[in-house]
Write a protein that holds these residues in place. Structure first.
Motif, PDB file in Angstrom:
ATOM      1  N   UNK A 138       0.584  -1.362   0.094  1.00 42.64           N
ATOM      2  CA  UNK A 138      -0.009  -0.034  -0.087  1.00 42.64           C
ATOM      3  C   UNK A 138       1.015   1.296   0.207  1.00 42.64           C
ATOM      4  N   UNK A 139       1.833   1.326   0.887  1.00 41.13           N
ATOM      5  CA  UNK A 139       2.824   2.447   0.968  1.00 41.13           C
ATOM      6  C   UNK A 139       3.231   2.684  -0.355  1.00 41.13           C
ATOM      7  N   UNK A 140       3.889   1.743  -1.074  1.00 44.69           N
ATOM      8  CA  UNK A 140       4.768   2.123  -2.187  1.00 44.69           C
ATOM      9  C   UNK A 140       3.695   2.184  -3.539  1.00 44.69           C
ATOM     10  N   UNK A 141       2.626   1.654  -3.444  1.00 41.34           N
ATOM     11  CA  UNK A 141       1.428   2.014  -4.484  1.00 41.34           C
ATOM     12  C   UNK A 141       1.128   3.471  -4.419  1.00 41.34           C
ATOM     13  N   UNK A 144       4.553   6.405  -0.888  1.00 41.33           N
ATOM     14  CA  UNK A 144       5.045   6.851   0.508  1.00 41.33           C
ATOM     15  C   UNK A 144       6.331   6.038   0.673  1.00 41.33           C
ATOM     16  N   UNK A 145       7.422   6.470   0.045  1.00 47.36           N
ATOM     17  CA  UNK A 145       8.514   5.664   0.196  1.00 47.36           C
ATOM     18  C   UNK A 145       9.001   5.523   1.664  1.00 47.36           C
ATOM     19  N   UNK A 146       8.995   6.811   2.291  1.00 49.98           N
ATOM     20  CA  UNK A 146       9.633   6.873   3.587  1.00 49.98           C
ATOM     21  C   UNK A 146       8.638   6.056   4.441  1.00 49.98           C
ATOM     22  N   UNK A 147       7.384   5.968   4.355  1.00 49.48           N
ATOM     23  CA  UNK A 147       6.747   5.004   5.064  1.00 49.48           C
ATOM     24  C   UNK A 147       6.928   3.648   4.901  1.00 49.48           C
ATOM     25  N   UNK A 148       7.335   3.320   3.606  1.00 52.57           N
ATOM     26  CA  UNK A 148       7.539   1.867   3.353  1.00 52.57           C
ATOM     27  C   UNK A 148       8.966   1.608   3.992  1.00 52.57           C
TER      28      UNK A 148
END
Length: 266
Positions: A138-141, A144-148
């Motif tokens: 979900x983060x990558x889609x 949200x790279x930092x969240x990943x």
């Protein structure tokens, strides 16, 4: 720097050094081959070493979809470049990829893996791992790279204080730049537990290594590495299990090279 083209047309970058039997190094999470560079240099005194950037990292290309089979084909292309057969040494999630490649029939001569981060000791791990993989996707889609990266750090046991320090560190942008490759690592690790059924297909002699340097407050998955390695060794037809004294999750090349030299030359 050299390049090979994988079966799906993706270009994979590698560095080659030394002389002697071929050894391919497979790196772990959020690494473009840099972490293995000191080991590559030390091993090059005894072997021809291929240290490659897994797809999506460094100068290697990537594809729009994540598929473990593609990463296995990448490793197969490196082995072909090395002459058609090679020893393989994989660290952390790279060890999981190396095991899967050997099980799939890649022309691996002898195989070594170090601290593959499976977990069999935590009964709640399958749920935690599924939540991590779903959250990562979900983060990558959403871009949200930092969240990943944060999700990855949290699943390995990082605290709020640890994450605050990491986000403020000068290398944080480099971690974010490789965030998308965490999906490849997750695919290599499957459901987060040793793939016992497939391990039986690995016919090569396999050295299963861990360290014994477990810092106070280490994450659960770090503490579980010994049990996971024991399970991997038990599932392999020709396993050799060994502990490197005084070594943590990133081992000193001077501790690794003599062990690999003996094993690969048997």
């Amino acid at each position: 720097m050299g390049y090979v083209t994988s079966a799906d047309g993706t270009v994979i970058a590698y560095e080659r050094g030394g002389n002697g039997p071929a050894v391919v190094l497979v790196g772990g999470g959020i690494d473009d081959g840099t972490e293995n560079a000191p080991l590559a240099a030390a091993l090059a005194e005894h072997f021809t070493v291929y240290n490659y950037a897994r797809r999506g990292r460094g100068d290697s290309g990537d594809a729009s979809t994540v598929d473990l089979a593609r990463e296995i084909e990448d490793l197969a292309a490196l082995i072909a470049e090395a002459g058609g057969s090679a020893h393989v040494y994989g660290v952390s999630s790279g060890g999981a990829l190396a095991l899967e490649a050997a099980a799939a029939g890649c022309s691996v001569a002898r195989l070594g893996v170090y601290e593959v981060p499976y977990n069999i000791t935590d009964s709640d791990w399958p749920r935690q791992w599924r939540n991590y993989v779903d959250g990562l996707r979900a983060a990558l889609a959403a871009g949200r790279r930092g969240d990943a990266v944060e999700l990855f750090m949290r699943v390995t046991g990082a605290s709020d204080a640890d994450l605050a320090g990491l986000r403020a560190a000068p290398f944080w942008p480099a971690l974010e730049a490789m965030a998308h490759t965490l999906a490849h690592d997750a695919a290599a690790l499957g459901d987060g537990r040793p793939p016992v059924a497939r391990l039986g297909h690995v016919r090569q002699p396999t050295l299963v290594l861990t360290g014994d340097d477990r810092p106070a407050g280490a994450a659960k998955w770090i503490a579980a590495l010994d049990a996971a390695a024991d399970a991997v060794a038990a599932g392999l037809p020709h396993a050799h299990r060994q502990t490197l004294k005084g070594q943590g999750h990133v081992a000193d090349p001077h501790a690794v090279v003599p062990v690999l030299e003996r094993f690969f030359n048997e």
